[in-house]
Structure formats: structure tokens, C-alpha cells
Motif scaffolding. Structure first.
Motif, PDB file in Angstrom:
ATOM      1  N   THR A   1       0.928  -1.248   0.091  1.00 39.28           N
ATOM      2  CA  THR A   1       0.289  -0.093  -0.189  1.00 39.28           C
ATOM      3  C   THR A   1       0.880   1.232   0.083  1.00 39.28           C
ATOM      4  O   THR A   1       0.300   2.422  -0.084  1.00 39.28           O
ATOM      5  N   ASP A   2       1.969   1.136  -0.297  1.00 36.31           N
ATOM      6  CA  ASP A   2       3.324   2.285   0.065  1.00 36.31           C
ATOM      7  C   ASP A   2       4.176   2.315  -1.169  1.00 36.31           C
ATOM      8  O   ASP A   2       5.084   1.333  -1.260  1.00 36.31           O
ATOM      9  N   GLN A   3       3.929   3.315  -2.180  1.00 32.26           N
ATOM     10  CA  GLN A   3       4.880   3.263  -2.988  1.00 32.26           C
ATOM     11  C   GLN A   3       6.112   3.554  -2.933  1.00 32.26           C
ATOM     12  O   GLN A   3       7.057   2.638  -3.702  1.00 32.26           O
ATOM     13  N   ASP A   4       6.649   4.126  -1.833  1.00 33.79           N
ATOM     14  CA  ASP A   4       8.065   4.303  -1.690  1.00 33.79           C
ATOM     15  C   ASP A   4       8.431   2.850  -1.178  1.00 33.79           C
ATOM     16  O   ASP A   4       9.624   2.256  -1.597  1.00 33.79           O
ATOM     17  N   SER A   5       7.878   2.194  -0.424  1.00 34.21           N
ATOM     18  CA  SER A   5       8.298   0.988   0.198  1.00 34.21           C
ATOM     19  C   SER A   5       8.048  -0.271  -1.137  1.00 34.21           C
ATOM     20  O   SER A   5       9.291  -1.050  -1.164  1.00 34.21           O
TER      21      SER A   5
ATOM     22  N   VAL B   1       2.976  -3.121  -7.245  1.00 29.46           N
ATOM     23  CA  VAL B   1       4.092  -3.946  -7.310  1.00 29.46           C
ATOM     24  C   VAL B   1       4.273  -4.336  -8.764  1.00 29.46           C
ATOM     25  O   VAL B   1       5.578  -4.500  -9.357  1.00 29.46           O
ATOM     26  N   THR B   2       3.334  -4.527  -9.638  1.00 28.55           N
ATOM     27  CA  THR B   2       3.863  -5.225 -10.814  1.00 28.55           C
ATOM     28  C   THR B   2       4.222  -4.041 -11.642  1.00 28.55           C
ATOM     29  O   THR B   2       5.324  -4.350 -12.571  1.00 28.55           O
ATOM     30  N   GLN B   3       3.783  -3.032 -11.734  1.00 29.36           N
ATOM     31  CA  GLN B   3       4.322  -1.846 -12.349  1.00 29.36           C
ATOM     32  C   GLN B   3       5.597  -1.771 -12.064  1.00 29.36           C
ATOM     33  O   GLN B   3       6.594  -1.191 -12.776  1.00 29.36           O
ATOM     34  N   ALA B   4       6.119  -1.476 -10.748  1.00 32.03           N
ATOM     35  CA  ALA B   4       7.472  -1.156 -10.428  1.00 32.03           C
ATOM     36  C   ALA B   4       8.564  -2.422 -10.940  1.00 32.03           C
ATOM     37  O   ALA B   4       9.716  -2.403 -11.046  1.00 32.03           O
ATOM     38  N   ALA B   5       7.933  -3.741 -10.953  1.00 29.54           N
ATOM     39  CA  ALA B   5       8.677  -4.863 -11.210  1.00 29.54           C
ATOM     40  C   ALA B   5       8.723  -5.043 -12.537  1.00 29.54           C
ATOM     41  O   ALA B   5       9.761  -5.891 -12.993  1.00 29.54           O
TER      42      ALA B   5
ATOM     43  N   THR C   1      -5.347  -9.379 -14.259  1.00 31.68           N
ATOM     44  CA  THR C   1      -4.799 -10.278 -15.012  1.00 31.68           C
ATOM     45  C   THR C   1      -4.730 -10.776 -16.382  1.00 31.68           C
ATOM     46  O   THR C   1      -3.621 -10.800 -17.362  1.00 31.68           O
ATOM     47  N   VAL C   2      -5.941 -10.682 -16.861  1.00 31.14           N
ATOM     48  CA  VAL C   2      -6.292 -10.982 -18.449  1.00 31.14           C
ATOM     49  C   VAL C   2      -5.591  -9.825 -18.941  1.00 31.14           C
ATOM     50  O   VAL C   2      -5.094 -10.015 -20.053  1.00 31.14           O
ATOM     51  N   GLN C   3      -6.023  -8.393 -18.721  1.00 33.56           N
ATOM     52  CA  GLN C   3      -5.346  -7.351 -19.448  1.00 33.56           C
ATOM     53  C   GLN C   3      -3.937  -7.162 -19.156  1.00 33.56           C
ATOM     54  O   GLN C   3      -3.314  -6.813 -20.394  1.00 33.56           O
ATOM     55  N   TYR C   4      -3.320  -7.392 -18.348  1.00 32.18           N
ATOM     56  CA  TYR C   4      -1.774  -7.562 -18.377  1.00 32.18           C
ATOM     57  C   TYR C   4      -1.254  -8.644 -19.336  1.00 32.18           C
ATOM     58  O   TYR C   4      -0.188  -8.229 -19.924  1.00 32.18           O
ATOM     59  N   ALA C   5      -1.969 -10.017 -19.235  1.00 32.98           N
ATOM     60  CA  ALA C   5      -1.421 -10.898 -20.373  1.00 32.98           C
ATOM     61  C   ALA C   5      -1.840 -10.566 -21.675  1.00 32.98           C
ATOM     62  O   ALA C   5      -0.852 -10.670 -22.471  1.00 32.98           O
TER      63      ALA C   5
ATOM     64  N   ASP D   1       9.067   0.519  -4.428  1.00 30.69           N
ATOM     65  CA  ASP D   1      10.015   0.985  -5.031  1.00 30.69           C
ATOM     66  C   ASP D   1      11.339   0.544  -4.339  1.00 30.69           C
ATOM     67  O   ASP D   1      12.265  -0.206  -5.213  1.00 30.69           O
ATOM     68  N   LYS D   2      11.473   0.641  -3.218  1.00 30.89           N
ATOM     69  CA  LYS D   2      12.894   0.327  -2.638  1.00 30.89           C
ATOM     70  C   LYS D   2      13.108  -1.178  -2.494  1.00 30.89           C
ATOM     71  O   LYS D   2      13.992  -1.709  -2.647  1.00 30.89           O
ATOM     72  N   ALA D   3      11.864  -1.981  -2.110  1.00 28.71           N
ATOM     73  CA  ALA D   3      11.948  -3.353  -2.200  1.00 28.71           C
ATOM     74  C   ALA D   3      12.353  -3.863  -3.593  1.00 28.71           C
ATOM     75  O   ALA D   3      13.085  -4.695  -3.786  1.00 28.71           O
ATOM     76  N   ILE D   4      11.801  -3.320  -4.774  1.00 29.98           N
ATOM     77  CA  ILE D   4      12.033  -3.815  -6.046  1.00 29.98           C
ATOM     78  C   ILE D   4      13.498  -3.478  -6.356  1.00 29.98           C
ATOM     79  O   ILE D   4      14.255  -4.383  -7.041  1.00 29.98           O
ATOM     80  N   ALA D   5      13.831  -2.367  -5.905  1.00 29.05           N
ATOM     81  CA  ALA D   5      15.345  -1.719  -6.221  1.00 29.05           C
ATOM     82  C   ALA D   5      16.310  -2.636  -5.485  1.00 29.05           C
ATOM     83  O   ALA D   5      17.444  -2.712  -6.108  1.00 29.05           O
ATOM     84  N   SER D   6      15.886  -3.395  -4.528  1.00 26.36           N
ATOM     85  CA  SER D   6      16.912  -4.061  -3.741  1.00 26.36           C
ATOM     86  C   SER D   6      17.204  -5.540  -4.234  1.00 26.36           C
ATOM     87  O   SER D   6      18.045  -6.108  -3.814  1.00 26.36           O
ATOM     88  N   LEU D   7      16.326  -5.906  -5.405  1.00 27.37           N
ATOM     89  CA  LEU D   7      16.511  -7.187  -5.695  1.00 27.37           C
ATOM     90  C   LEU D   7      17.782  -6.931  -6.921  1.00 27.37           C
ATOM     91  O   LEU D   7      17.647  -6.180  -7.872  1.00 27.37           O
ATOM     92  N   PRO D   8      18.374  -8.283  -6.866  1.00 29.66           N
ATOM     93  CA  PRO D   8      19.458  -8.264  -7.906  1.00 29.66           C
ATOM     94  C   PRO D   8      18.896  -8.462  -9.368  1.00 29.66           C
ATOM     95  O   PRO D   8      19.478  -7.991 -10.333  1.00 29.66           O
ATOM     96  N   GLU D   9      17.793  -9.095  -9.489  1.00 29.36           N
ATOM     97  CA  GLU D   9      17.134  -9.279 -10.833  1.00 29.36           C
ATOM     98  C   GLU D   9      15.666 -10.078 -10.149  1.00 29.36           C
ATOM     99  O   GLU D   9      15.473 -10.175  -9.075  1.00 29.36           O
ATOM    100  N   LEU D  10      14.894 -10.276 -11.424  1.00 27.69           N
ATOM    101  CA  LEU D  10      13.519 -11.078 -10.986  1.00 27.69           C
ATOM    102  C   LEU D  10      13.111 -11.466 -12.351  1.00 27.69           C
ATOM    103  O   LEU D  10      13.055 -11.153 -13.483  1.00 27.69           O
ATOM    104  N   ASP D  11      12.627 -12.684 -11.844  1.00 28.12           N
ATOM    105  CA  ASP D  11      12.048 -13.738 -12.928  1.00 28.12           C
ATOM    106  C   ASP D  11      10.535 -14.062 -12.782  1.00 28.12           C
ATOM    107  O   ASP D  11       9.826 -14.088 -13.289  1.00 28.12           O
TER     108      ASP D  11
END
Length: 226
Positions: A54-58, A107-111, A162-166, A60-70
Motif C-alpha cells: 500500500t506504500d509506493q516508496d516501500s 508492485v507489478t508496475q514497479a517490477a 490479470t487478463v489485461q496484463y497478459a 520501489d525500495k523493495a524492487i530496487a533491492s533485488l538483484p534481478e527478478l524472474d
């Protein structure tokens, strides 16, 4: 090695998803609002990450901390404060949608940038049969007997998202899962399924290869047709 992020991963379905994906060989980052609640995930070999959907800053920081994402598993959810029409108001809807729908989008947009760099990007959105109109209208379905208007409406939105993202991201495998009526804190552990049964669909979809389905809704028995 496949790098995976699971939101709402400190207990229940999220924690069991973490356990099973680690067993399948994934490096799993376990998203949770409070890292002090991460002992169970750490014990499984996961890497706890502070993540409040529920927190955009949280986010963004979480996604930025990942070395990669599959693989991204959008599992975090709340029932919300309303259980029937008698106590339903706009605020109850807002609470449910803030986590269950807007959280998935945040989360999805940030990822997406990290997922686009993956050779096999996968997104699983944990929805519910409560968001599926056909289940809500079937007296033989567990979903029929639940009101939970905010929660059900939010999970219906997750299925549509989900359908629209796919459709918009054909190079990714993006699907929704239905855990079924599983014993968790969300239902005071009244569900008749175990958390292992409740994560069958989520885990199967998280393990898809590039030739797997996309834009589908699955329960533990397979695809649920629209």
C-alpha cells in the motif's frame, strides 16, 4: 537460478508458497510489511524484504533491492472490515482494494523493468473463487455461501487485471490462481484445505516455462474456464 518475489510472505499461503518455490530451486525474496515477522521465512532459506504493497516508496525500495527478478507472486491480501451488506460502506471497499488491487498494480508496475530483463518472466496474481461470478452463483461451490463484498469484488478485479496484463505483455506468462477454501488467518482457519493444497495452483503457475499458458485462471485442479 530463478529469482522470485512473493508478497505477503510471512505466513499462511505466502509462506507456504515461499517454502515450495525454494524447494523447487528458486531464490526467493519474501516480501512483508514488518521484517520482525520474517523468522519463519528466514528459516526456510528465504531473503526477507520489507514490502508494504500500500506504500509506493516501500514498493520501489523493495524492487530496487533485488538483484534481478524472474517470477513475481502477488499474494498479499486483506479481507477488509466489511463482512456483509449490513456493515458495507465505501471505506470498506477502499481498504480491500488498496491492498488487493492497487497493491497488485503498484508492485507489478514497479517490477516490469526487471521482469522484462528476464529470459522467462512470470507473474502470478493470487485471486479467489470469490471473484469469479460463476462460482458465486453455484450453490455447490464454497464461494456461494460467502458475502465479503469488498474482498470478492477486489478479487474479481484481480482476475480482470490479470487478463489485461497478459494481453498487453505477450512475452510474459501472467496468470491468476484460486487457492480455494483454505485454512488461513483470513477465514479464522475455517477452510477445509491445507495451505499446501491452497498453494497448488499458485506454485504450478509460478513454475511455468516460456511455452506455458497466459491470461488464465487456475485452481488446484487446473484451468477454470471463464
Amino acid at each position: 537460478m530463478t529469482t522470485t518475489l512473493v508478497t505477503g510472505a510471512n505466513k499462511g499461503l505466502g509462506l507456504e508458497t515461499v517454502r515450495r518455490l525454494i524447494a523447487a530451486g528458486h531464490t526467493v525474496h519474501a516480501g512483508m510489511r514488518d521484517l520482525a515477522s520474517g523468522d519463519a521465512a528466514r528459516a526456510l532459506g528465504a531473503i526477507p524484504v520489507r514490502l508494504d504493497v500500500t506504500d509506493q516508496d516501500s514498493v520501489d525500495k523493495a524492487i530496487a533491492s533485488l538483484p534481478e527478478l524472474d517470477v513475481l507472486v502477488n499474494n498479499a491480501a486483506v479481507v477488509g472490515p466489511s463482512w456483509s451488506l449490513d456493515d458495507l460502506d465505501v471505506e470498506a471497499m477502499r481498504v480491500a482494494f488498496e491492498t488487493n488491487v492497487f497493491g497488485v498494480v503498484r508492485v507489478t508496475q514497479a517490477a516490469l523493468p526487471a521482469l522484462r530483463r528476464s529470459a522467462n518472466p512470470v507473474v502470478v496474481n493470487v485471486a479467489s473463487g470469490l471473484g469469479f461470478p460463476r462460482a458465486l452463483l453455484d450453490p455447490d461451490d464454497d464461494s456461494f455461501h460467502a458475502n465479503l463484498v469488498p474482498y470478492a469484488s477486489s478479487k474479481g478485479a484481480v482476475i480482470t487485471l490479470t487478463v489485461q496484463y497478459a494481453k498487453s505483455l505477450p512475452g510474459m506468462r501472467i496468470n491468476a490462481s484460486d487457492p480455494g477454501y483454505t485454512a488461513t488467518d483470513l477465514n479464522q482457519h475455517q477452510g477445509h484445505q491445507t495451505v499446501t493444497e491452497g498453494t497448488d495452483a499458485t506454485v504450478a503457475l509460478a513454475l511455468l516455462g516460456p511455452d506455458g499458458p497466459t491470461g488464465e485462471f487456475h485452481n488446484r485442479l487446473g484451468r477454470v474456464t471463464y
